[in-house]
Design an enzyme around this catalytic site. Structure first.
Site, short mmCIF file in Angstrom:
data_model
loop_
_atom_site.label_atom_id
_atom_site.label_comp_id
_atom_site.label_asym_id
_atom_site.label_seq_id
_atom_site.Cartn_x
_atom_site.Cartn_y
_atom_site.Cartn_z
N THR A 568 0.76 -0.88 0.39
CA THR A 568 -0.23 0.14 -0.05
C THR A 568 0.79 1.31 -0.21
O THR A 568 0.10 2.01 -1.36
CB THR A 568 -1.30 0.27 1.49
OG1 THR A 568 -1.83 -1.13 0.67
CG2 THR A 568 -1.92 1.40 1.15
N ARG A 582 2.59 0.87 -7.83
CA ARG A 582 2.48 1.66 -6.38
C ARG A 582 4.31 2.10 -6.59
O ARG A 582 4.71 3.53 -5.94
CB ARG A 582 2.18 0.74 -5.52
CG ARG A 582 0.75 0.41 -5.25
CD ARG A 582 0.54 0.43 -4.34
NE ARG A 582 -1.25 0.33 -3.89
CZ ARG A 582 -1.83 -1.03 -2.97
NH1 ARG A 582 -1.89 -1.98 -2.41
NH2 ARG A 582 -3.64 -0.42 -3.13
N HIS A 595 -5.60 0.55 -7.24
CA HIS A 595 -6.45 -0.39 -5.56
C HIS A 595 -6.50 -1.64 -6.27
O HIS A 595 -7.19 -1.85 -7.33
CB HIS A 595 -7.63 -0.01 -5.31
CG HIS A 595 -8.53 -0.33 -4.64
ND1 HIS A 595 -8.83 -0.87 -3.14
CD2 HIS A 595 -9.77 -1.06 -5.24
CE1 HIS A 595 -9.27 -1.07 -2.82
NE2 HIS A 595 -10.17 -1.83 -3.76
#
Length: 853
Positions: A568, A582, A595
């Site tokens: 995350t 990411r 996501h």
């Protein structure tokens, strides 16, 4: 203090007076209109002018004292006339005589600059005196680029017009004092060239006999050596190569060293495109300083083979521009290979069986990564004995089958989906032979030999043997799945790059939608984060701009997508998974680019919220978009099923025909009729042929109610009525006698049905021949009326025939009597045949089902 400031200002003023600054097109045109010889240093803002040459210019100016000589620095970023020098001026000196280009020097080569200034000043004085003419030239490097661009445009225009790209003659021009060939025929086509770099194995390494060792280490890294030439550099060549080091104290020693003996000049690339070869090779050779290399990168080539500062064994181009200059300098005739298209990745299944998984998992995974495989799918699981037997059912009956399935179900194993250009063959090559003794003897470094378990004959790894087998086996361990993927507002600008990586990872985009979420929908979408401190910020961010939603299909899609996007926190992702989405596109925990659903259940909920009810094919595509594909698949399956059934029925029918040979089988008679070997059939034979045809058609609708099948047969009978009437005259002579008819009917019950089709034929015949009163009691009054009409129509021609004097006239009146003699026996035989047919069909269905499993 004040004196120092004055001196500094004076020096700055002197530098300004030495080199005029040109930053606009107007200033450029003004300089071009003036007389004199301008030496212009063309630069871009990111690198600035060549400061190292200022001292040389001062010296020349002071030594010559010629008012015609002027210096300038021109900023290519803001001058339209220098647009083509953007990205190609590192460094570049243009010599303009009263607005005419007369010379170009690339590289900070002070001796060449001094010589060119002197020559061009002398020429300019002769022009002014009228004793010579000014000779305008074109920058050869820019001319080369223009030629390539023009040819590419022409090829594109020809392609658009449907004409084949024209072939062009090879071109030659002077560059670095050498005659350079810039391709011939289609060399300058639209296809891009591979990225290359120039490397030099310096005299110290050559003299030490390390060339072969260095070349082997280069190849071991997958680098391709396109060119390898041994040559001793001249002083001029060495000076041109190292102009950027001319202010260093060791510069003269370096030039003397580089000309002291032979060097090996290499042209290198890697893979299909050569992408990043320059940086990759510089990482391989290590820092310039040998001492620093030994300390920081002890495995680098300079650390292994270098001696001191400039005697560091190897040189490598520092940039693409430098690589092109060095290539043109050392190999002016060399044509860079065309970059190949994007590689097609293969996928294969790799299994690490329980014993190897338990003791050597990490070591095996490390070897897989080092071999260049990408782990696209990964799962730890345990198989039951039945699952193992199902997976290896093709080996059933082999002596090792029981031990194999027992070992496979003895504990956890790891299933991997590996991706590489040659994944199937590459993985099988790593595994080595299946037989352990053979693997140990012929491939001792293979995985099967290296990780063999003592006293166990089963090897510890599995690999698919073909692409088709790989797909089937991957489907077994990683069934098709869907997940929700989201490209957030902060990363929407990079959606094309992200989508490309999605495809590269083997995902199918079954559905996509770009929309801006309302706050309410964003709150609902992230309802599972409602208790988090960042919830409100997350909702605001998701509602701040357009968002792209995608439904991704792949084996093990949920975990596969989460693995691709990474942790995350983008900072954590950069450390743990630097190639994740990411890490590449995320900014912070809130703006982390993408996501993914956390589990299959959440994926279904998210897909429902955004896309509504969707159905997917077995291949992972959206069902409504793949209707034609589904129809084709169904047809293929039906065709395959029919082929299998026909093969089985064909074998059974062959046996039946052998038994029926003496009884004059109807089917044989029909075949002989088609071949013209016997006379046309009798009226009774026609009725039997008609019944057989109806029976065959009834197999296509066997699930329909009996009364519907009867109507179907009646309709078919009506269609054939007229041809029957026309053929009756010619068939009377061939009618069987009344004695032959009972024999055929008596023989039928004794025969055992051999196929599904035969019981149905007999059943249909008996239904036709049975008394109509039995059928009337089961059907509605309307059906009785229709049946009577059809019956009357069928009997009408028969009555006409009875009136004729020819033989066989007693056969028809006797038929009902014969039919009525054995109604019970006929029904019993029909039921028996039907039961046997259903049992046989059930066995066939079971066999097919087992095969599909």
């Amino acid at each position: 203090m004040a004196d120092k400031k004055k001196a500094s200002m004076a020096r700055r003023k002197q530098e300004i007076q030495l080199q005029q600054e040109i930053e606009t097109q107007e200033e450029w045109e003004d300089v071009m209109s003036k007389e004199g010889l301008y030496v212009i240093d063309v630069y871009q803002e990111w690198c600035g002018p060549c400061v190292g040459m200022v001292g040389v210019f001062k010296k020349i100016k002071n030594d010559l004292g010629d008012p015609l000589l002027k210096y300038a620095v021109a900023k290519a970023d803001t001058i339209d006339a220098l647009e083509k020098y953007r990205g190609r001026c590192e460094p570049c000196f243009l010599f303009y005589a009263t607005g005419v280009l007369v010379a170009v020097i690339r590289g900070a080569n002070s001796p060449q600059v001094m010589r060119t200034v002197t020559e061009q000043l002398q020429q300019e004085h002769k022009v002014i005196d009228g004793s010579a003419e000014r000779k305008e030239i074109k920058d050869p490097y820019i001319s080369m680029v223009d030629t390539m661009d023009n040819d590419m445009e022409e090829d594109e225009e020809e392609a658009e017009e449907g004409r084949p790209a024209s072939k062009k003659d090879g071109k030659q021009m002077r560059f670095k004092g050498e005659l350079v060939n810039f391709g011939d025929e289609n060399d300058r086509s639209q296809e891009s060239k591979k990225e290359v770099t120039v490397a030099v194995i310096k005299p110290d390494a050559v003299q030490a006999g390390k060339v072969d060792e260095i070349l082997e280490e280069i190849r071991a890294k997958g680098i391709e050596i396109l060119k390898d030439e041994e040559r001793t550099m001249t002083e001029e060549e060495a000076s041109n190569m190292y102009t950027h080091l001319q202010d260093e104290d060791f510069y003269k020693d370096l030039i003397a060293f580089m000309t002291s003996g032979p060097s090996h000049i290499l042209v290198l690339t890697k893979g299909r495109t050569g992408e990043n070869i320059i940086n990759e090779f510089r990482d391989l050779i290590g820092p310039t300083s040998v001492e620093e290399a030994k300390e920081k990168q002890p495995e680098s080539l300079r650390a292994k083979h270098g001696n001191q500062t400039y005697m560091n064994a190897l040189h490598g181009s520092s940039s693409e521009d430098q690589a092109m200059r060095e290539l043109a300098f050392f190999f002016p005739d060399y044509a860079i290979p065309v970059a190949e298209g994007k590689p097609k990745l293969q996928r294969t299944l790799a299994l690490i069986r329980p014993d190897a998984f338990k003791h050597h998992k990490d070591e095996v995974l490390q070897m897989i990564h080092e071999a260049g495989f990408k782990v696209a799918l990964q799962k730890e699981m345990s198989l039951t004995k039945e699952m193992a037997q199902d997976f290896y059912k093709e080996h059933e009956g082999q002596e090792y089958f029981d031990e194999l399935t027992t070992r496979m179900s003895s504990g956890p194993l790891m299933a991997l989906g590996l991706a590489r250009e040659d994944a199937v063959e590459g993985w099988r090559s790593m595994l080595g032979p299946k037989e352990l003794d053979k693997a140990k003897e012929e491939a001792p470094d293979s995985l099967r030999a290296k990780f063999a378990v003592e006293d166990v004959v089963i090897n510890q790894f599995h690999g698919s043997d073909s692409e088709a087998a790989a797909q089937k086996e991957l489907d077994f361990f990683f069934p098709m799945q869907q997940t929700m993927a989201v490209i957030k507002p902060d990363a929407l600008g990079t959606k094309d790059e992200i989508i490309e990586k999605v495809h590269d990872a083997g995902f199918k985009i079954a559905a996509r939608k770009e929309t801006q979420l309302s706050r309410e929908i964003a709150e609902e979408f992230y309802s599972d984060h409602k208790d988090k401190d960042y919830y409100n910020d997350l909702v605001e961010h998701m509602a701040s701009g357009p968002t792209m939603f995608m439904v991704l299909s792949r084996e093990d899609a949920v975990e596969g997508w989460r693995s691709l996007i990474g942790p995350t926190d983008p900072e954590k992702a950069k450390e743990e998974s630097p190639e994740s989405l990411r890490a590449l596109y995320g900014g912070d925990i809130l703006k982390n680019a993408v996501h993914g659903s956390s589990n299959p259940e959440r994926a279904k909920e998210h897909i429902q919220k955004i896309f509504g009810d969707l159905k997917f094919t077995c291949d992972g595509w959206l069902a409504k978009d793949e209707e034609e594909m589904q129809d084709q698949d169904e047809k293929k399956e039906e065709a395959a099923g029919e082929e299998t059934q026909q093969t089985t029925e064909g074998e059974e029918q062959k046996e039946g025909e052998e038994k029926k040979e003496e009884g004059g089988d109807q089917t044989t008679e029909q075949q002989e009729e088609k071949q013209g070997d016997i006379e046309p059939p009798t009226e009774q034979a026609e009725e039997q042929e008609h019944d057989t045809a109806v029976s065959k058609k009834s197999t296509e609708v066997e699930d329909v109610a009996p009364e519907d099948r009867q109507r179907y047969r009646e309709a078919e009978a009506a269609k054939t009525e007229e041809p029957q009437q026309q053929e009756q005259t010619s068939t009377e002579e061939a009618k069987p006698t009344e004695e032959e008819t009972p024999k055929e009917e008596e023989k039928a019950p004794e025969e055992t049905p051999k196929t599904e089709e035969e019981p149905k034929q007999e059943e249909t015949q008996k239904e036709e021949e049975a008394p109509k009163e039995e059928e009337k009691t089961e059907e509605a009054p309307k059906e009785e009326q229709k049946e009577e009409e059809v019956k009357q129509e069928e009997e009408a021609p028969k009555q006409e025939e009875e009136a004729k004097p020819e033989g066989g006239e007693e056969t028809k009146p006797e038929e009902p009597e014969q039919k009525s003699e054995e109604p019970a026996k006929t029904e019993e035989t029909t039921e028996e045949a039907k039961t046997e047919g259903e049992e046989k069909k059930g066995e066939e269905t079971k066999t097919e089902g087992e095969g599909a499993a």
